[in-house]
Design an enzyme around this catalytic site. Structure first.
Site, mmCIF file in Angstrom:
data_model
loop_
_atom_site.group_PDB
_atom_site.id
_atom_site.type_symbol
_atom_site.label_atom_id
_atom_site.label_comp_id
_atom_site.label_asym_id
_atom_site.label_seq_id
_atom_site.Cartn_x
_atom_site.Cartn_y
_atom_site.Cartn_z
ATOM 1 N N ASP A 68 -67.012 -32.486 10.871
ATOM 2 C CA ASP A 68 -67.022 -32.431 9.404
ATOM 3 C C ASP A 68 -68.346 -32.902 8.811
ATOM 4 O OD1 ASP A 68 -66.113 -34.939 10.457
ATOM 5 O OD2 ASP A 68 -65.440 -35.560 8.470
ATOM 6 N N HIS B 48 -65.910 -39.903 1.324
ATOM 7 C CA HIS B 48 -65.167 -39.555 2.533
ATOM 8 C C HIS B 48 -63.690 -39.902 2.307
ATOM 9 C CE1 HIS B 48 -64.482 -39.303 6.988
ATOM 10 N NE2 HIS B 48 -65.565 -38.546 6.954
ATOM 11 N N HIS C 22 -69.498 -35.758 14.432
ATOM 12 C CA HIS C 22 -68.168 -35.209 14.189
ATOM 13 C C HIS C 22 -68.328 -33.956 13.326
ATOM 14 C CE1 HIS C 22 -66.026 -39.281 15.095
ATOM 15 N NE2 HIS C 22 -66.163 -38.537 16.177
#
Lengths: 336, 336
Positions: A66, A267, A64
């Site tokens: 990010d 996160h 992903h």
């Protein structure tokens, strides 16, 4: 041997004013291992007390955006610095496909880039420690990683060695490293006669993104530090399940069952303050921290103490006309 | 109408602890125009007093990685925010080829992305102002951009209007907007009878990377602010020529010849302190500044004053538990 974790980016999906995107540096002795590399990671390193080392190994948990968009810029910076040392990037299957796209952007590099796809059963044996991937449940090809040290030999019992007539010097070194020695009179002394019980090594688990599950539970068992995402709280449990992310409570329950020593939640979604994430987890598992960017967790050997969160802060680098720290906020703050 | 430039990234090629990669926000009234988008630009905006607006237009000067690697992450963030408004990206020829590569990374977006390749002769007519590209000499497809306002009507001379018998009200508005009016007695009054001389608009020139040349000189003529890279000083003149970059002195000479009002040097190499870049240029052109990240240049209408550098600083955003500024260093610092 020193072992710590430097939190370079603790935000989920999008950066905030206070938290950058996912990146975690593990420092073990002279090794510098980067786990994930969100956009802006090279600069987070430059802003930290670490600086930007010529990293030899980078581990990606999944693909992903990010978690990897900081790679092209970092690889370019290494190139501009004239790097010649090879760089190895590890990740779950799909790594080579990702770089098929990324290479169109960062172009040719003057150093060797090795891409290693790892799945459960693969692993890096480094003598006194190993790095082992495990599968995480995030709906995409995704790894967590365990860094586990082998047990160290027990303490050398000088009194026992004296009583057995082992001369001071080379023989004791041989025994300490695990081999028997034969004395001048023919007596064989084995290591177990002069060494205490083996001392445990340390274990770090970097879970990456995903729901808590059996693979994470088994990987995390007796870990000194479990680093796991907690993108949501219980009030968003359905959304967490839909997006295959953890809740703080879910991870805390797993940490308790796995008997980890310290749980570090990261996160963090920009919908939350920091403290309520910690609060929800601590109801179930008190040994929980929610690091801020630049915080460090020091991981001593077990006989020396518990893992400890050290409040960090961006540094202005040595050589600047205005040295000294940027302010280190003393309270958890909203990161909208 | 307010007009200013927010310096979001002032470093060349690689970031430093203090300077991020190239990005400049022009704010004009309610418009927010981003010029270049180096890695980490979305977070620079979040760290600034501006926040991250749903930018409608982004202009790229060229396609070296330090000028565009912030785009994929920013486009993803807009998507995660549920953006629906279209976004237009302008750049020199090669833009669509670049996005052929970038799109493999950022994937499908829920909003429309329009790519417009612009060269000399193209331009955006926005009524009261225009944005015009020009070619820069950087050895690759590269644009600079001129934002130029049309002259505003002159001041309305109330005494003259009274003397001519123009009634207060609608007729004066018509005259002010440039059209004639006919009085009840049949007399036609033309705008020039009641308006002073047209007042000049403002002109910003964003040169991008490249050596100073005729195109930049012509573009920069009489500009209120010229923003130009100064990657090197004179002691690296040969290297500047090889890499087709500007030196501070070279740009200062051009600024003097072009009679610009304020020269802002940016894209500072990590080999330099800030102050020596300003010093070298100011020997030739005193009206030179070397902005730091988050500095702002305010550009008033000419009759109201000179362009002014306002020292900026990263803000912790409103709503944070610990509001207030990060420290604003008061001296130029080394950015190693």
């Amino acid at each position: 041997m020193d072992l710590d974790l430097v939190f370079l980016g603790t935000s989920a999906s999008v950066p905030t004013a206070n938290r950058n995107l996912a990146a975690l540096l593990v420092r073990r002795g002279g090794d510098r291992l980067l786990f994930d590399c969100g956009e802006g990671t090279q600069r987070q390193l430059l802003r930290s007390s670490v600086g930007l080392p010529d990293l030899a190994e980078i581990f990606l948990t999944h693909y992903h955006a990010d978690h990897f968009l900081g790679l092209p810029g970092m690889l370019k910076t290494f190139a501009l610095r004239g790097r010649e040392a090879p760089l190895t990037i590890y990740g779950p299957p799909g790594l080579r496909a990702l770089f098929g796209s990324l290479e169109r952007i960062f172009g040719k590099l003057p150093y060797q880039l090795e891409l290693v796809e790892m799945t459960l059963g693969d692993g890096l044996d480094r003598g006194d420690h190993a790095i082992l991937p495990f599968r995480t449940q995030h709906g995409v090809s995704a790894n967590g990683y365990v860094l586990i040290e082998r047990p160290r030999p027990g303490r050398f019992d000088v009194d026992a060695a004296d009583a057995l007539g082992v001369p001071a010097g080379r023989e004791r070194g041989i025994l300490q490293s695990g081999d028997p020695v034969t004395l001048p009179d023919g007596t064989v002394i084995t290591p177990d006669e002069v060494l205490g019980p083996p001392r445990p090594g340390r274990k770090l688990v970097i879970g990456g993104d995903g729901v808590p599950g059996n693979a994470l539970l088994e990987a995390a068992r007796d870990a000194d530090v479990l680093v796991q995402e907690a993108t949501f709280l219980e009030d968003e449990r359905e959304r967490a399940a839909e997006t295959l992310h953890s809740t703080a409570l879910g991870v805390a329950e797993l940490a308790r069952e796995a008997s980890v020593r310290l749980l570090a939640l990261t996160h963090v979604s920009n919908r939350y303050f920091g403290p309520e994430v910690a609060r929800e987890a601590r109801d179930v598992f008190p040994e929980t921290v929610v690091p801020r960017d630049f915080d460090i967790i020091d991981v001593p050997y077990r006989e020396r103490g518990e893992p400890l969160l050290v409040k960090g802060g961006a540094l202005v680098r040595p050589g600047d006309a205005e040295p000294g720290r940027e302010p280190v906020p003393t309270v958890e703050e909203r990161t909208p």
